[in-house]
Scaffold this motif. Structure first.
Motif, PDB file in Angstrom:
ATOM      1  N   VAL A 136      35.741  24.946  35.360  1.00 45.40           N
ATOM      2  CA  VAL A 136      36.845  25.329  34.482  1.00 45.40           C
ATOM      3  C   VAL A 136      36.851  26.851  34.368  1.00 45.40           C
ATOM      4  CG1 VAL A 136      37.915  25.056  32.216  1.00 45.40           C
ATOM      5  CG2 VAL A 136      36.574  23.172  33.196  1.00 45.40           C
ATOM      6  N   ILE A 137      37.899  27.460  34.871  1.00 42.89           N
ATOM      7  CA  ILE A 137      38.045  28.913  34.854  1.00 42.89           C
ATOM      8  C   ILE A 137      38.994  29.259  33.720  1.00 42.89           C
ATOM      9  CG2 ILE A 137      38.544  30.956  36.248  1.00 42.89           C
ATOM     10  CD1 ILE A 137      36.463  28.970  37.521  1.00 42.89           C
ATOM     11  N   ILE A 138      38.497  30.017  32.736  1.00 34.27           N
ATOM     12  CA  ILE A 138      39.266  30.297  31.517  1.00 34.27           C
ATOM     13  C   ILE A 138      39.541  31.792  31.405  1.00 34.27           C
ATOM     14  CG2 ILE A 138      39.290  30.042  29.011  1.00 34.27           C
ATOM     15  CD1 ILE A 138      37.193  27.773  29.378  1.00 34.27           C
ATOM     16  N   SER A 139      40.813  32.137  31.272  1.00 35.12           N
ATOM     17  CA  SER A 139      41.212  33.555  31.267  1.00 35.12           C
ATOM     18  C   SER A 139      40.479  34.351  30.195  1.00 35.12           C
ATOM     19  CB  SER A 139      42.727  33.669  31.055  1.00 35.12           C
ATOM     20  OG  SER A 139      43.101  33.130  29.803  1.00 35.12           O
ATOM     21  N   GLU A 140      40.263  33.733  29.059  1.00 33.38           N
ATOM     22  CA  GLU A 140      39.581  34.401  27.950  1.00 33.38           C
ATOM     23  C   GLU A 140      38.179  34.868  28.360  1.00 33.38           C
ATOM     24  OE1 GLU A 140      38.700  33.467  23.217  1.00 33.38           O
ATOM     25  OE2 GLU A 140      39.091  31.819  24.601  1.00 33.38           O
ATOM     26  N   GLN A 141      37.528  34.091  29.219  1.00 32.93           N
ATOM     27  CA  GLN A 141      36.178  34.443  29.669  1.00 32.93           C
ATOM     28  C   GLN A 141      36.198  35.421  30.841  1.00 32.93           C
ATOM     29  OE1 GLN A 141      34.384  30.629  30.546  1.00 32.93           O
ATOM     30  NE2 GLN A 141      34.150  30.093  28.391  1.00 32.93           N
ATOM     31  N   VAL A 142      37.203  35.283  31.690  1.00 32.56           N
ATOM     32  CA  VAL A 142      37.300  36.138  32.876  1.00 32.56           C
ATOM     33  C   VAL A 142      37.794  37.542  32.502  1.00 32.56           C
ATOM     34  CG1 VAL A 142      38.401  36.388  35.155  1.00 32.56           C
ATOM     35  CG2 VAL A 142      37.718  34.132  34.338  1.00 32.56           C
ATOM     36  N   GLY A 143      38.629  37.603  31.447  1.00 34.37           N
ATOM     37  CA  GLY A 143      39.201  38.898  31.046  1.00 34.37           C
ATOM     38  C   GLY A 143      40.514  39.197  31.738  1.00 34.37           C
ATOM     39  N   MET A 144      41.002  38.250  32.519  1.00 36.19           N
ATOM     40  CA  MET A 144      42.302  38.363  33.190  1.00 36.19           C
ATOM     41  C   MET A 144      43.012  37.018  33.068  1.00 36.19           C
ATOM     42  SD  MET A 144      42.747  41.342  34.597  1.00 36.19           S
ATOM     43  CE  MET A 144      41.754  42.790  35.020  1.00 36.19           C
ATOM     44  N   ALA A 145      44.332  37.063  32.878  1.00 36.68           N
ATOM     45  CA  ALA A 145      45.103  35.830  32.738  1.00 36.68           C
ATOM     46  C   ALA A 145      46.004  35.630  33.954  1.00 36.68           C
ATOM     47  CB  ALA A 145      45.953  35.887  31.469  1.00 36.68           C
ATOM     48  N   LYS A 146      46.299  34.360  34.270  1.00 35.18           N
ATOM     49  CA  LYS A 146      47.326  34.102  35.276  1.00 35.18           C
ATOM     50  C   LYS A 146      48.615  34.778  34.822  1.00 35.18           C
ATOM     51  CE  LYS A 146      46.898  29.726  34.547  1.00 35.18           C
ATOM     52  NZ  LYS A 146      47.110  28.264  34.519  1.00 35.18           N
ATOM     53  N   PRO A 147      49.396  35.381  35.690  1.00 39.61           N
ATOM     54  CA  PRO A 147      49.374  35.296  37.148  1.00 39.61           C
ATOM     55  C   PRO A 147      48.528  36.369  37.865  1.00 39.61           C
ATOM     56  CG  PRO A 147      51.339  36.455  36.458  1.00 39.61           C
ATOM     57  CD  PRO A 147      50.613  36.055  35.199  1.00 39.61           C
ATOM     58  N   ASP A 148      47.702  37.111  37.146  1.00 37.76           N
ATOM     59  CA  ASP A 148      46.895  38.151  37.794  1.00 37.76           C
ATOM     60  C   ASP A 148      46.034  37.530  38.900  1.00 37.76           C
ATOM     61  OD1 ASP A 148      44.808  40.145  38.312  1.00 37.76           O
ATOM     62  OD2 ASP A 148      45.556  41.145  36.512  1.00 37.76           O
ATOM     63  N   VAL A 149      46.076  38.128  40.084  1.00 35.22           N
ATOM     64  CA  VAL A 149      45.320  37.553  41.207  1.00 35.22           C
ATOM     65  C   VAL A 149      43.819  37.566  40.940  1.00 35.22           C
ATOM     66  CG1 VAL A 149      47.055  38.086  42.971  1.00 35.22           C
ATOM     67  CG2 VAL A 149      45.253  39.735  42.480  1.00 35.22           C
ATOM     68  N   ALA A 150      43.365  38.421  40.022  1.00 42.16           N
ATOM     69  CA  ALA A 150      41.925  38.529  39.742  1.00 42.16           C
ATOM     70  C   ALA A 150      41.342  37.205  39.253  1.00 42.16           C
ATOM     71  CB  ALA A 150      41.660  39.634  38.725  1.00 42.16           C
ATOM     72  N   ILE A 151      42.109  36.437  38.494  1.00 45.20           N
ATOM     73  CA  ILE A 151      41.567  35.171  37.977  1.00 45.20           C
ATOM     74  C   ILE A 151      41.462  34.141  39.112  1.00 45.20           C
ATOM     75  CG2 ILE A 151      43.756  34.142  37.190  1.00 45.20           C
ATOM     76  CD1 ILE A 151      42.155  33.085  34.734  1.00 45.20           C
ATOM     77  N   PHE A 152      42.359  34.213  40.081  1.00 42.78           N
ATOM     78  CA  PHE A 152      42.282  33.321  41.239  1.00 42.78           C
ATOM     79  C   PHE A 152      41.111  33.727  42.138  1.00 42.78           C
ATOM     80  CE2 PHE A 152      46.673  33.040  39.781  1.00 42.78           C
ATOM     81  CZ  PHE A 152      46.897  31.677  39.807  1.00 42.78           C
ATOM     82  N   GLU A 153      40.916  35.034  42.301  1.00 40.56           N
ATOM     83  CA  GLU A 153      39.761  35.526  43.066  1.00 40.56           C
ATOM     84  C   GLU A 153      38.459  35.044  42.436  1.00 40.56           C
ATOM     85  OE1 GLU A 153      40.316  39.721  43.034  1.00 40.56           O
ATOM     86  OE2 GLU A 153      41.726  39.715  44.719  1.00 40.56           O
ATOM     87  N   HIS A 154      38.401  35.154  41.108  1.00 37.92           N
ATOM     88  CA  HIS A 154      37.217  34.715  40.371  1.00 37.92           C
ATOM     89  C   HIS A 154      36.983  33.217  40.594  1.00 37.92           C
ATOM     90  CE1 HIS A 154      34.307  34.705  37.005  1.00 37.92           C
ATOM     91  NE2 HIS A 154      34.810  33.511  36.751  1.00 37.92           N
ATOM     92  N   ALA A 155      38.062  32.441  40.544  1.00 35.69           N
ATOM     93  CA  ALA A 155      37.956  30.986  40.715  1.00 35.69           C
ATOM     94  C   ALA A 155      37.380  30.638  42.086  1.00 35.69           C
ATOM     95  CB  ALA A 155      39.319  30.334  40.537  1.00 35.69           C
ATOM     96  N   LEU A 156      37.893  31.285  43.128  1.00 33.18           N
ATOM     97  CA  LEU A 156      37.398  30.977  44.477  1.00 33.18           C
ATOM     98  C   LEU A 156      35.954  31.417  44.671  1.00 33.18           C
ATOM     99  CD1 LEU A 156      40.240  30.025  45.152  1.00 33.18           C
ATOM    100  CD2 LEU A 156      39.988  31.116  47.378  1.00 33.18           C
ATOM    101  N   GLU A 157      35.596  32.540  44.064  1.00 33.32           N
ATOM    102  CA  GLU A 157      34.193  32.967  44.131  1.00 33.32           C
ATOM    103  C   GLU A 157      33.290  31.942  43.460  1.00 33.32           C
ATOM    104  OE1 GLU A 157      33.826  36.863  42.459  1.00 33.32           O
ATOM    105  OE2 GLU A 157      35.078  37.788  44.009  1.00 33.32           O
ATOM    106  N   ARG A 158      33.733  31.419  42.329  1.00 33.41           N
ATOM    107  CA  ARG A 158      32.939  30.433  41.589  1.00 33.41           C
ATOM    108  C   ARG A 158      32.659  29.181  42.414  1.00 33.41           C
ATOM    109  NH1 ARG A 158      33.666  30.154  35.784  1.00 33.41           N
ATOM    110  NH2 ARG A 158      33.155  27.941  35.880  1.00 33.41           N
TER     111      ARG A 158
END
Length: 224
Positions: free
Chosen positions: A140-162
């Motif tokens: 579960v990838i949560i924007s609040e924890q990542v520090g970036m919200a969709k649609p920012d590509v950073a949260i998708f990058e983080h998800a794939l790394e995870r």
């Protein structure tokens, strides 16, 4: 199966998110009758905050604080307390969308499942556990924890790394929000499926790979 990983949005993609019902329950527990006009007034504040949050203009904490500031002052409490009570109420009324569990069960052994959500941390684990969806969802990838919200590509990058950086061609993003879910996925370079139960017209600028009216329809596509 064409995909190794399928990422879903949470609210109104896997789970019902009836904010009015949740707010009514929260305020009822505080002895307050919260009506449709109250909800409309709340949404006048809340909706623009979510746009600002998704655009990266405000933080999750600022959103949580500002949306309940009026009611906190009125009831002599804090925005943090009301926000917590609201998420508790939303956890108590949580339910899954039609076809969600059947879809998850059909993916076992064929594709891995994750969630990428702009929703808040406090609610996710509760809903997954109470609905039994936790047995299917690996990450579960949560924007609040990542520090970036969709649609920012950073949260998708983080998800794939995870999940070990699978090939992007083997990843699908499913969501009900054309901007945060679909545009975010497209900008990141993965295939997308727009859950569009009400038959809303898409924009010329955002073209999902698939558009479905239900999760059952997506199930049929994935197993075709």
């Amino acid at each position: 199966m064409k995909y190794d990983w399928i990422f879903f949005d949470a609210d109104e993609t896997l789970f019902h998110f009836d904010a009015f019902k949740g707010l009514q329950l929260m305020f009822e527990r505080k002895g307050v009758d919260f009506n449709e006009q109250d909800f409309a007034t709340y949404q006048e504040v809340n909706k623009p905050l979510w746009v600002d949050y998704q655009n990266g203009d405000i933080t999750a904490d600022q959103l949580k604080h500002t949306r309940f500031e009026f009611w906190a002052n009125k009831l002599g409490t804090t925005p943090a307390e009301l926000n917590s009570a609201f998420l508790d109420a939303m956890g108590d009324i949580c339910s899954v969308l039609p076809g969600a569990k059947e879809l998850m069960a059909s993916l076992v052994g064929k594709a891995q499942v994750g969630i990428i959500t702009n929703g808040f941390t406090d609610l996710q684990a509760i809903r997954l556990a109470r609905t039994g969806m936790d047995q299917y969802v690996k990450h579960v990838i949560i924007s609040e924890q990542v520090g970036m919200a969709k649609p920012d590509v950073a949260i998708f990058e983080h998800a794939l790394e995870r999940v070990g950086n699978p090939c992007k061609t083997r990843v699908l993003m499913v969501g009900d929000n054309l901007h945060s879910d679909i545009l975010g996925g497209l900008n990141f370079g993965i295939e997308t499926c727009w859950l569009n139960p009400h038959g809303v017209n898409a924009t010329d600028e955002i073209k999902p790979h698939y558009t479905v009216r239900s999760l059952s329809e997506l199930n049929d596509i994935l197993h075709a």
